[in-house]
Motif scaffolding. Structure first.
Motif, PDB file in Angstrom:
ATOM      1  N   VAL A   1       0.884  -1.176   0.000  1.00 41.28           N
ATOM      2  CA  VAL A   1       0.000   0.000   0.000  1.00 41.28           C
ATOM      3  C   VAL A   1       0.914   1.217   0.000  1.00 41.28           C
ATOM      4  O   VAL A   1       1.801   1.324   0.845  1.00 41.28           O
ATOM      5  CB  VAL A   1      -0.901  -0.006   1.257  1.00 41.28           C
ATOM      6  CG1 VAL A   1      -1.647   1.317   1.400  1.00 41.28           C
ATOM      7  CG2 VAL A   1      -1.882  -1.173   1.207  1.00 41.28           C
ATOM      8  N   ILE A   2       0.707   2.099  -0.975  1.00 38.55           N
ATOM      9  CA  ILE A   2       1.646   3.221  -1.149  1.00 38.55           C
ATOM     10  C   ILE A   2       0.899   4.548  -1.286  1.00 38.55           C
ATOM     11  O   ILE A   2      -0.120   4.620  -1.969  1.00 38.55           O
ATOM     12  CB  ILE A   2       2.509   3.004  -2.427  1.00 38.55           C
ATOM     13  CG1 ILE A   2       3.262   1.669  -2.336  1.00 38.55           C
ATOM     14  CG2 ILE A   2       3.493   4.158  -2.637  1.00 38.55           C
ATOM     15  CD1 ILE A   2       3.828   1.180  -3.668  1.00 38.55           C
TER      16      ILE A   2
ATOM     17  N   LEU B   1       1.843   8.967  -1.712  1.00 40.79           N
ATOM     18  CA  LEU B   1       2.939   9.887  -2.022  1.00 40.79           C
ATOM     19  C   LEU B   1       2.744  11.255  -1.386  1.00 40.79           C
ATOM     20  O   LEU B   1       1.615  11.728  -1.230  1.00 40.79           O
ATOM     21  CB  LEU B   1       3.054  10.075  -3.546  1.00 40.79           C
ATOM     22  CG  LEU B   1       3.237   8.813  -4.388  1.00 40.79           C
ATOM     23  CD1 LEU B   1       3.246   9.172  -5.876  1.00 40.79           C
ATOM     24  CD2 LEU B   1       4.524   8.085  -3.999  1.00 40.79           C
TER      25      LEU B   1
ATOM     26  N   SER C   1      -1.126  12.417  -1.319  1.00 39.12           N
ATOM     27  CA  SER C   1      -2.069  11.486  -1.966  1.00 39.12           C
ATOM     28  C   SER C   1      -2.692  10.540  -0.953  1.00 39.12           C
ATOM     29  O   SER C   1      -2.193  10.355   0.157  1.00 39.12           O
ATOM     30  CB  SER C   1      -1.363  10.670  -3.051  1.00 39.12           C
ATOM     31  OG  SER C   1      -0.838   9.466  -2.515  1.00 39.12           O
TER      32      SER C   1
ATOM     33  N   PHE D   1      -4.689  -1.515   7.103  1.00 39.58           N
ATOM     34  CA  PHE D   1      -3.348  -1.148   6.646  1.00 39.58           C
ATOM     35  C   PHE D   1      -2.288  -1.626   7.626  1.00 39.58           C
ATOM     36  O   PHE D   1      -2.529  -1.674   8.829  1.00 39.58           O
ATOM     37  CB  PHE D   1      -3.219   0.372   6.523  1.00 39.58           C
ATOM     38  CG  PHE D   1      -3.977   0.954   5.356  1.00 39.58           C
ATOM     39  CD1 PHE D   1      -4.219   0.207   4.211  1.00 39.58           C
ATOM     40  CD2 PHE D   1      -4.429   2.268   5.407  1.00 39.58           C
ATOM     41  CE1 PHE D   1      -4.898   0.757   3.131  1.00 39.58           C
ATOM     42  CE2 PHE D   1      -5.118   2.824   4.329  1.00 39.58           C
ATOM     43  CZ  PHE D   1      -5.357   2.073   3.189  1.00 39.58           C
ATOM     44  N   GLY D   2      -1.112  -1.924   7.092  1.00 35.13           N
ATOM     45  CA  GLY D   2       0.013  -2.290   7.953  1.00 35.13           C
ATOM     46  C   GLY D   2       0.745  -1.045   8.435  1.00 35.13           C
ATOM     47  O   GLY D   2       0.359   0.083   8.131  1.00 35.13           O
TER      48      GLY D   2
ATOM     49  N   LYS E   1       3.428   1.684   8.339  1.00 35.23           N
ATOM     50  CA  LYS E   1       4.096   2.263   7.169  1.00 35.23           C
ATOM     51  C   LYS E   1       5.465   2.837   7.503  1.00 35.23           C
ATOM     52  O   LYS E   1       5.739   3.188   8.656  1.00 35.23           O
ATOM     53  CB  LYS E   1       3.231   3.363   6.561  1.00 35.23           C
ATOM     54  CG  LYS E   1       3.239   4.678   7.337  1.00 35.23           C
ATOM     55  CD  LYS E   1       2.498   5.747   6.561  1.00 35.23           C
ATOM     56  CE  LYS E   1       2.134   6.954   7.402  1.00 35.23           C
ATOM     57  NZ  LYS E   1       3.122   8.023   7.383  1.00 35.23           N
TER      58      LYS E   1
ATOM     59  N   GLN F   1       6.918   2.239  12.798  1.00 36.46           N
ATOM     60  CA  GLN F   1       6.712   3.379  11.899  1.00 36.46           C
ATOM     61  C   GLN F   1       7.953   4.263  11.961  1.00 36.46           C
ATOM     62  O   GLN F   1       8.374   4.679  13.041  1.00 36.46           O
ATOM     63  CB  GLN F   1       5.475   4.161  12.317  1.00 36.46           C
ATOM     64  CG  GLN F   1       5.124   5.235  11.312  1.00 36.46           C
ATOM     65  CD  GLN F   1       3.778   5.860  11.562  1.00 36.46           C
ATOM     66  OE1 GLN F   1       2.874   5.220  12.108  1.00 36.46           O
ATOM     67  NE2 GLN F   1       3.628   7.109  11.161  1.00 36.46           N
TER      68      GLN F   1
ATOM     69  N   LYS G   1       9.152   6.752  14.793  1.00 39.85           N
ATOM     70  CA  LYS G   1       7.956   7.474  15.238  1.00 39.85           C
ATOM     71  C   LYS G   1       8.128   7.973  16.681  1.00 39.85           C
ATOM     72  O   LYS G   1       7.674   9.061  17.018  1.00 39.85           O
ATOM     73  CB  LYS G   1       6.735   6.562  15.116  1.00 39.85           C
ATOM     74  CG  LYS G   1       5.400   7.250  15.382  1.00 39.85           C
ATOM     75  CD  LYS G   1       5.000   8.171  14.237  1.00 39.85           C
ATOM     76  CE  LYS G   1       3.659   8.850  14.528  1.00 39.85           C
ATOM     77  NZ  LYS G   1       3.286   9.771  13.438  1.00 39.85           N
TER      78      LYS G   1
END
Ligand code: ADP
Ligand code: ZN
Ligand code: MG
Length: 486
Positions: A7-8, A10, A159, A211-212, A214, A249, A267
């Motif tokens: 999952v990306i 920008l 994004s 989501f994992g 990031k 993170q 993080k």
């Protein structure tokens, strides 16, 4: 072993092409001697007050409109506080919880599949200065500060995490770059840092929704680096998860030389920017009528133009993609196509010879000395059957070097196509007589000699003979009974 899906999302920083900075009148010119483009506002000296550059707002709004965003009639500037030597004020003026644009999207395609990338927000902010490190080791290391870039206007585009492969991410970034360049709000120059991309990436077990964890990868100054860094990062995350480890993170830096990412900060050390509304600037108020006026001046965007080229000119997708890589190149092509009345031929010449010349000389289409109308005349001469393909290539070179017209070169140098059947027959007879042994071999069954003989005839006419006629004529003479061709 389960499979993972990446999952990306920008985050893109684009420098706006204004002549002066966002909150003062200093020049934004790149490459000036260090610390020559500064004032008390850039340096945050006590008492200096920012004044917003209207042109930066206009460029930002144009970009956000082209990215399909909602433009907010009122937005707020905020101070993002952090300490770094290249930030003389101790804070960056940015936008935080009330950016001027949100909720956009762009369409793009990858491998023929239609995709969509949501845009969370676009906001205005100022750039920081630049630190230049010299030497190595604690003792020998010096850092120089260049504040010319302080206060240069940027937009940040964030994004949605809608991208699923490194190739998609590179493609989407490339489409956004193309839009900004087409609008004339950014120069697209990643090497000079006027367009920068950070990629956020996580992986999750295929088929799951959550989501994992990031990581954010910085320092990606080309499409290739975006692609390679994401590939590396995905592999690293999958390997860690597969080994039963937990991801944290963090922000990582891409090291292009080593081909890997490494930790910059986690993080837990994440900055608390203590954002608060900028007291020295009023809210940014945009009149709806002004926004609509700007919307009506947006040019046709690259993706739309690409689709139009396929429909209007019946060009292959490939051609449409190449021709719309810059709007000026697309303009050039359209002019050739319109004047010559043959879009596919115009496309072939522009994609072939014109792009080759540009590559050889390292220049842009605006430096090509041949006008679209001059090229169109050459295309027409071929279409009208007045010159052959090989001669057209030679005429192109002469036009390019001398600036003479295609017609003048063809007339003055006698390059018109020899289409007269009797004249071609005469040349064929003469050439074949000169190659009696080859003719005999052909008649003895060595049919490969045919191409050689046709080639000899074309050579004898300097490529001017109609190739169809030549083929037909050679075939006819060879079919005659053995002996000297008559
Ligand atoms: P942060 O709070 O770390 O700033 P945001 O939610 O503001 O994160 O998102 C920053 C960027 O990261 C956006 O481009 C977003 O699409 C992307 N992103 C957010 N969560 C993920 C995730 N789990 N995996 C990949 N990208 C993500
Ligand atoms: Zn200044
Ligand atoms: Mg965020």
């Amino acid at each position: 072993m389960s499979t993972y899906e990446p999952v990306i999302g920008l985050e893109i920083h684009a420098q706006l092409l204004t002549a002066t900075k966002i909150f003062c009148g200093c020049s934004t010119r790149f490459g000036a001697a260090p610390d020559t483009q500064l004032c008390p506002v850039c340096l945050g000296l006590p008492g200096a007050l920012p004044v917003l550059n209207a042109r930066a707002v206009e460029f930002g709004v144009r970009a956000a409109l082209a990215l399909g965003c909602r433009i907010h009639p009122e937005s707020i500037f905020a101070r993002k506080n952090y300490f770094y030597p290249d930030l003389p004020k101790g804070y960056q003026i940015s936008q935080y919880d009330r950016p001027f644009a949100t909720d956009g999207a762009i369409a793009f395609s990858i491998g023929g599949a239609a995709r969509r990338l949501g845009i969370v927000r676009v906001h205005l902010e100022e750039d920081a200065g630049k630190s230049l490190h010299e030497g190595a080791g604690d003792a020998g290391r010096t850092t120089h500060l260049d504040f010319n870039r302080s206060g240069v206007p940027l937009i940040e585009i964030v994004s949605q995490p809608d991208l699923r492969t490194p190739a998609e991410a590179a493609e989407a970034f490339s489409r956004i770059r193309e839009i900004l360049v087409a609008l004339g709000v950014n120069d697209g120059n990643m090497e000079e840092g006027s367009l920068r991309c950070d990629a956020n990436v996580s992986v999750r077990p295929a088929g799951t929704a959550a989501f994992g964890v990031k990581t954010e990868v910085k320092n990606l100054n080309s499409f290739r680096h975006v692609h390679r860094a994401l590939e590396f990062e995905i592999e690293r995350q999958v390997a860690a998860l597969s080994a039963g480890q937990r991801l944290v993170q963090e922000t990582r830096l891409w090291d292009a030389g080593a081909g890997r990412t490494h930790v910059m900060r986690t993080k837990e050390e994440a900055d608390d920017y203590r954002y608060f509304p900028e007291p020295d600037l009023p809210p940014l108020v945009l009149e709806p009528a002004w926004i609509e006026a700007l919307r009506s001046t947006l040019p046709e965007l690259p993706e739309a133009r690409r689709r139009r080229f396929v429909e209007q000119y019946q060009l292959p997708e490939y051609d449409a993609g190449v021709l719309t890589q810059s709007m000026k190149l697309a303009d050039y092509f359209e002019r050739v196509a319109a004047t010559a009345g043959n879009a596919k031929a115009a496309s072939n010449w522009v994609m072939g010879e014109i792009l080759r010349k540009m590559k050889d000389t390292g220049t842009g289409i605006e430096d090509v000395p041949m006008t679209p109308d001059a090229l169109a005349e050459l295309v027409s001469l071929v279409d009208q059957g007045l010159i052959t393909g090989p001669v057209a290539k030679a005429v192109f070179e002469k036009m390019y070097e001398s600036g003479r017209s295609a017609r003048a070169i063809v007339d003055e140098e006698g390059l018109a196509k020899i289409g007269d059947a009797a004249a071609i027959d005469a040349i064929v007879r003469e050439v074949l007589s000169g190659h009696a042994p080859t003719v005999a071999e052909y008649r003895a069954g060595k049919t490969k000699a045919f191409g050689f003989l046709v080639g000899q005839v074309m050579k004898a006419t300097a490529g001017k003979a109609d190739p169809g006629h030549v083929n037909e004529s050679v075939r006819r003479f060879l079919a005659e009974p053995a002996g000297e061709p008559r």
